[in-house]
Write an enzyme that holds these catalytic residues in place. Structure first.
Site, PDB file in Angstrom:
ATOM      1  N   CYS A 136       7.842  16.749  -3.941  1.00  0.00           N
ATOM      2  CA  CYS A 136       6.661  15.020  -2.778  1.00  0.00           C
ATOM      3  C   CYS A 136       7.365  14.846  -2.009  1.00  0.00           C
ATOM      4  O   CYS A 136       8.690  12.922  -3.619  1.00  0.00           O
ATOM      5  CB  CYS A 136       5.833  14.482  -3.683  1.00  0.00           C
ATOM      6  SG  CYS A 136       4.767  12.826  -2.637  1.00  0.00           S
ATOM      7  N   SER A 182      21.885   2.046  -9.835  1.00  0.00           N
ATOM      8  CA  SER A 182      21.336   3.699  -9.339  1.00  0.00           C
ATOM      9  C   SER A 182      21.557   4.416  -8.072  1.00  0.00           C
ATOM     10  O   SER A 182      21.779   5.514  -8.146  1.00  0.00           O
ATOM     11  CB  SER A 182      19.627   3.497  -9.170  1.00  0.00           C
ATOM     12  OG  SER A 182      19.537   2.050  -8.142  1.00  0.00           O
ATOM     13  N   CYS A 227       5.792   3.354 -14.081  1.00  0.00           N
ATOM     14  CA  CYS A 227       5.221   2.844 -16.324  1.00  0.00           C
ATOM     15  C   CYS A 227       6.942   4.149 -16.909  1.00  0.00           C
ATOM     16  O   CYS A 227       7.069   5.178 -16.344  1.00  0.00           O
ATOM     17  CB  CYS A 227       4.454   3.241 -16.148  1.00  0.00           C
ATOM     18  SG  CYS A 227       3.416   1.854 -15.500  1.00  0.00           S
TER      19      CYS A 227
END
Length: 483
Positions: free
Chosen positions: A461, A309, A15
């Protein structure tokens, strides 16, 4: 809970949040500026549309009351000129949403708003709490009623009941109990507070774009849209309050070591014109492509990208290999990102409607196709067939990230591992499945080297690639488990 049960479906949420403090609009009582905060949040959310396309909302305060407006749909379709004009106030927060923890029902649209003994508050949240099931059950046992299936409602209910003499103390108290990813904006009648989890999973930045007006947003591209050229990144564990020319530090919770910002922001989600952890997203992706070219050379005539992308990575591959870059696909940009649509049916329809082949560019050519990732494997196969139908002689696939093998519990909807093609197939089996002449992924080692070369000096991560989660995910909930 067994790992098999944990992986029943995705838990992530991708989001975007934004917040604007514009006290001058009310100090001057200029009627032409009474909606400036809401208008600025609208443009910030518009810049963050790529982070969520199911719903959006806004909460605005005039110092006495908070008004909330939210609906399903795209930002540009939700807010009319009349809506913005009616959202008068000097402080505003906004959210654009893709559902994960909690379905795409109306009750889960953010920002969340409640009345508390300390006054009204609204909350916008990007991320996912891995201990939400425990926290939710604790609230229910305490007699708190819940009306949605979102972990964001759990967060705002905890804030309402938190101990402390100030909102800073209440936010800090809750942050000590929240485990997982959260970048948040909290709107009160006294102002706006922003905070980032101690692991630093999700991006959040802050700055000012004109005298007396400050903004915070998930990505720096939203700040640039509003004319903010100088910004700072909210550090892991920080609680800040927006003030007239930026933000003041209210409290710093100890950051976790090592920090764990999400590598997938660079692979796919973030806009290329954003900067995070002092690393340009565009240059990071260019470096991914360069590393691919070094480690997986192949004779070819052109390099093409699957828009949008992967374009930066394809440029990097072309620069390093010396093979010309060209456009091979024409993309309908009015179709939402297929990866972040909530059902397989919508994803399948999206692939069919989203791309056309530029036959003149690919006919008779040996082609290197660069993409950012292969997640479910439902897009690449049809695209390769389209290229071959258009006359491509060879199609070599180069992926600018390692194989996605594991679910994400910190904010990205990867899906059930059983639906992740690399979770159950080898690279050679994937190559056969999609029909490519060759398939090579960027190694994790090369990916991290590329990030360092781009200027990022941090641990990341990479759990979606290697399964090494920075937090205990054994108590995490299924996406729709609260339905």
């Amino acid at each position: 809970m067994s790992m098999e049960n944990i992986f029943k479906s995705s838990l992530g949420e991708e989001c975007g949040i934004a917040a604007v403090w514009d006290s001058k609009s009310f100090k001057t009582e200029n009627p032409e500026r009474l909606d400036d905060a809401a208008r600025s949040v609208f443009y910030a959310l518009f810049s963050l549309q790529h982070r969520g396309q199911e719903a959006a909302g806004m909460a605005v305060s005039n110092g006495k009351h908070i008004r909330v407006f939210k609906k399903p749909g795209l930002v540009s379709n939700i807010f009319t000129e009349n809506d913005i004009s009616n959202l008068q106030g000097y402080a505003a927060i906004g959210h654009t949403r893709y559902s994960t923890t909690g379905s795409s029902s109306l009750g889960n649209i953010q920002p969340f708003y409640i009345e508390t003994m300390h006054g009204p508050i609204a909350l916008a949240h990007n991320g996912n709490l891995v201990n939400a099931p425990y926290l939710r059950q604790k609230l229910l046992e305490g007699g708190v009623g819940l009306s949605s299936t979102s972990d964001t409602e759990v967060m705002i209910m905890m804030l309402a009941a938190a101990k402390g003499d100030s909102w800073t103390e209440r936010i800090a108290s809750c942050m000590r109990e929240w485990e997982g990813a959260f970048s948040i904006a909290v709107l009160t009648v006294e102002g706006i507070y922003i905070a980032r989890d101690p692991w630093g999973f999700r991006p959040l930045c802050v700055g000012s774009f004109q005298d007396g007006v400050s903004i915070a947003a998930s990505e720096s591209c939203a700040l640039l849209t509003l004319g903010c050229k100088d910004f700072t990144e909210v550090k892991a564990g920080e609680i800040l309050k927006l003030v007239d020319n930026g933000a003041e530090l209210c409290m710093q919770l100890p950051p976790k070591e090592p920090l764990s910002p999400c590598i997938f922001e660079y692979v796919y989600f973030a806009r290329p014109d954003s900067v995070w952890n002092k690393a340009s997203v565009h240059m990071s992706r260019v470096n991914f492509g360069k590393e691919l070219a070094k480690n997986s050379p192949v004779e070819a005539d052109i390099v093409i990208a699957i828009p949008d992308s992967s374009r930066s990575a394809a440029i990097g591959y072309s620069q390093e290999s010396g093979i010309p870059y060209d456009e091979g696909f024409s993309k309908n940009r009015y179709i939402g990102r297929t990866f972040i649509q909530p059902t397989q049916k919508l994803r399948d329809q999206g692939v069919a409607m989203k791309f056309n082949i530029l036959s003149e560019a690919v006919e008779g050519k040996r082609i290197i196709v660069v993409d950012d990732s292969i997640v479910r494997g439902s897009t690449m196969g049809p695209l390769i067939k389209m290229l071959r139908s258009a006359g491509a002689k060879e199609v070599h696939i180069r992926i600018a990230s390692p194989p996605v093998r594991y679910s994400c519990f910190m904010g990205v909807d990867m899906g059930d591992p059983e639906n992740l093609i690399a979770h159950k197939k080898s690279v050679e089996e994937i190559r056969e499945h999609i029909g490519a002449d060759s398939l090579v992924y960027l190694s994790q080692e090369s990916m991290l080297k590329a990030m360092k070369d781009a200027g990022a000096n941090t641990h990341f991560c990479c759990a979606c690639f290697d399964g090494k989660y920075p937090v205990d995910v054994s108590a995490a909930a299924d996406k729709n488990s609260f339905e």
